[in-house]
Design an enzyme around this catalytic site. Structure first.
Site, PDB file in Angstrom:
ATOM      1  N   HIS A   1       0.842  -1.200   0.000  1.00 32.52           N
ATOM      2  CA  HIS A   1       0.000   0.000   0.000  1.00 32.52           C
ATOM      3  C   HIS A   1       0.884   1.259   0.000  1.00 32.52           C
ATOM      4  O   HIS A   1       0.720   2.156  -0.833  1.00 32.52           O
ATOM      5  CB  HIS A   1      -0.904  -0.050   1.243  1.00 32.52           C
ATOM      6  CG  HIS A   1      -1.773   1.160   1.442  1.00 32.52           C
ATOM      7  ND1 HIS A   1      -3.148   1.088   1.415  1.00 32.52           N
ATOM      8  CD2 HIS A   1      -1.463   2.451   1.696  1.00 32.52           C
ATOM      9  CE1 HIS A   1      -3.637   2.298   1.637  1.00 32.52           C
ATOM     10  NE2 HIS A   1      -2.639   3.145   1.815  1.00 32.52           N
ATOM     11  N   GLU A   2       1.865   1.301   0.907  1.00 28.75           N
ATOM     12  CA  GLU A   2       2.720   2.494   1.020  1.00 28.75           C
ATOM     13  C   GLU A   2       3.640   2.649  -0.183  1.00 28.75           C
ATOM     14  O   GLU A   2       3.850   3.761  -0.669  1.00 28.75           O
ATOM     15  CB  GLU A   2       3.549   2.437   2.302  1.00 28.75           C
ATOM     16  CG  GLU A   2       2.735   2.479   3.576  1.00 28.75           C
ATOM     17  CD  GLU A   2       1.758   3.637   3.643  1.00 28.75           C
ATOM     18  OE1 GLU A   2       2.087   4.743   3.165  1.00 28.75           O
ATOM     19  OE2 GLU A   2       0.646   3.435   4.157  1.00 28.75           O
TER      20      GLU A   2
HETATM   21 ZN   LIG Z   1      -2.497   5.176   2.124  1.00 26.79          ZN
END
Ligand SMILES: [Zn+2]
Length: 383
Positions: A72-73
């Protein structure tokens, strides 16, 4: 989450896609808690198996979950870089991950894409883990092993949905800001609104958490309370930063700079500067020049305060000055906001302002900018 607030005390984990990834100490606690809860509560209540099997499965699930967070990051970071924004680092910590970006998106579209790709990635992982679960179930694999993808898609769904709540600094808050920005063309106003919603949401979480803790004797209520407090503080900081930008809106570098700063020889002692030169000038900084008149550095006067008075006599101003190579360069007609970003990236170093002939036109220090913001604040409140 994609934000630029620092999360300190992290341990370097490695480099992904050229971006350093660190882990905050709090992740060890969460990792332990997640693994323990899966191994000791979630899995045994639903599936048959040995204690060892529960723990190994829980460990695998926890590792894959943190891998999902990382994905996600990294997706935020990759899209940010694609839009020309450098990414300092990614840090996993107590409340998920933070991608530390240097600077901000220059268009509402870029702002939207950088924010939306995170929940988008989590949703892709929902699909992937759900597909694995379906595949395993079709292949006749049931029980404990099938529980891993099943838990993972639910956790990724939770992550995506939570991050889509339109409250800064959550991704949803960024998406809200991008939308408002695209409609009004006013980034600062959009940031302030998204940050206010974020503050409100933070307070709601704190209240709900405390109510759960007190009313229902639920220890887990402390979790939303802490998360809410973190969101509240982060949102308030964003609103503050946006107000600072507003105070500088429309101003050019020449409006805030110390024009034609005095040029003093680098061999001059600090004591000499203070007693012989400074009484004659009203300035925040002096230009430090070498024997041939060449500009060697800038000395913001507040640096003198960091020096013990006893060493004023035998410290050359050339040794105390910020070397010219470390100072960002600006042009008089450039917007102050753009320079602020470069000064922040240079660790708050003062900037040299050069005219069209590359001659020194002025110096911009943090003190110059602060004073301008204060004066503009007074003006705004009188309106
Ligand atoms: Zn995020």
């Amino acid at each position: 989450m994609a934000q630029d607030g620092p999360v300190r005390q992290s341990v370097r984990l490695g480099t992904y896609a050229g971006i350093p990834v660190g882990v905050h100490w709090s992740v060890a606690v969460i990792f332990g808690l997640v693994t323990w809860e899966l191994a000791d509560i979630v899995f045994p209540s639903a599936y048959g198996g040995t204690r060892a099997a529960y723990w190994v499965t829980a460990l695998v699930a926890a590792v894959l979950f943190f891998g999902s967070l990382l994905a996600h990051e990294v997706s935020h970071a990759v899209v940010a870089r694609h839009h020309g924004i450098a990414v300092r680092s990614i840090t996993l910590w107590l409340f998920g991950g933070v991608a530390q970006l240097e600077g901000e998106a220059h268009t509402a579209g870029a702002d939207f894409r950088i924010a939306a790709v995170g929940p988008g990635t989590s949703l892709l992982l929902v699909g992937a883990f759900a597909a694995v679960e379906a595949f395993m179930s079709a292949a006749g694999v049931h029980g404990l092993v099938g529980a891993v993808p099943s838990w993972l898609w639910k956790m990724n769904l939770l992550l995506a949905v939570f991050n889509l709540i339109p409250a800064a600094p959550l991704d949803g808050g960024r998406i809200l800001r991008a939308g408002l920005w695209a409609r009004s063309g006013d980034r600062t106003r959009a940031t302030v609104i998204a940050a206010r919603v974020g503050r409100g949401f933070g307070i709601v979480l704190v209240v709900v958490g405390i109510a759960l803790f007190v009313g229902y004797d639920d220890v887990y209520g402390l979790w939303p309370a802490f998360l809410g407090w973190f969101l509240f503080v982060a949102a308030r900081a964003e609103e503050g930063a946006a107000m600072v930008r507003r105070g500088l809106q429309g101003l050019r570098v020449r409006d805030v700079m110390t024009a034609q700063p005095p040029a003093i020889a680098s061999s001059t002692s600090v004591a000499e500067l203070v007693h012989r030169h400074l009484p004659w000038y009203r300035t925040d900084a002096v230009a430090v020049v070498g024997p041939t008149g060449w500009l060697e550095g800038i000395l913001p006067l507040d640096r003198i305060r960091t020096l013990p008075p006893l060493s004023h006599a035998d410290t050359r101003i050339g040794d105390l000055a910020v070397p010219i190579s470390a100072a960002p360069v600006a042009r008089p007609e450039e917007p102050v906001e753009d320079l602020m970003e470069r000064m922040a990236a240079a660790g708050g170093a003062p900037a040299v302002v050069l005219d069209a002939n590359n001659r020194l036109a002025g110096i911009v220090t943090a003190a110059n900018v602060d004073r301008t913001i204060q004066v503009n604040g007074v003006r705004a409140s009188r309106r």
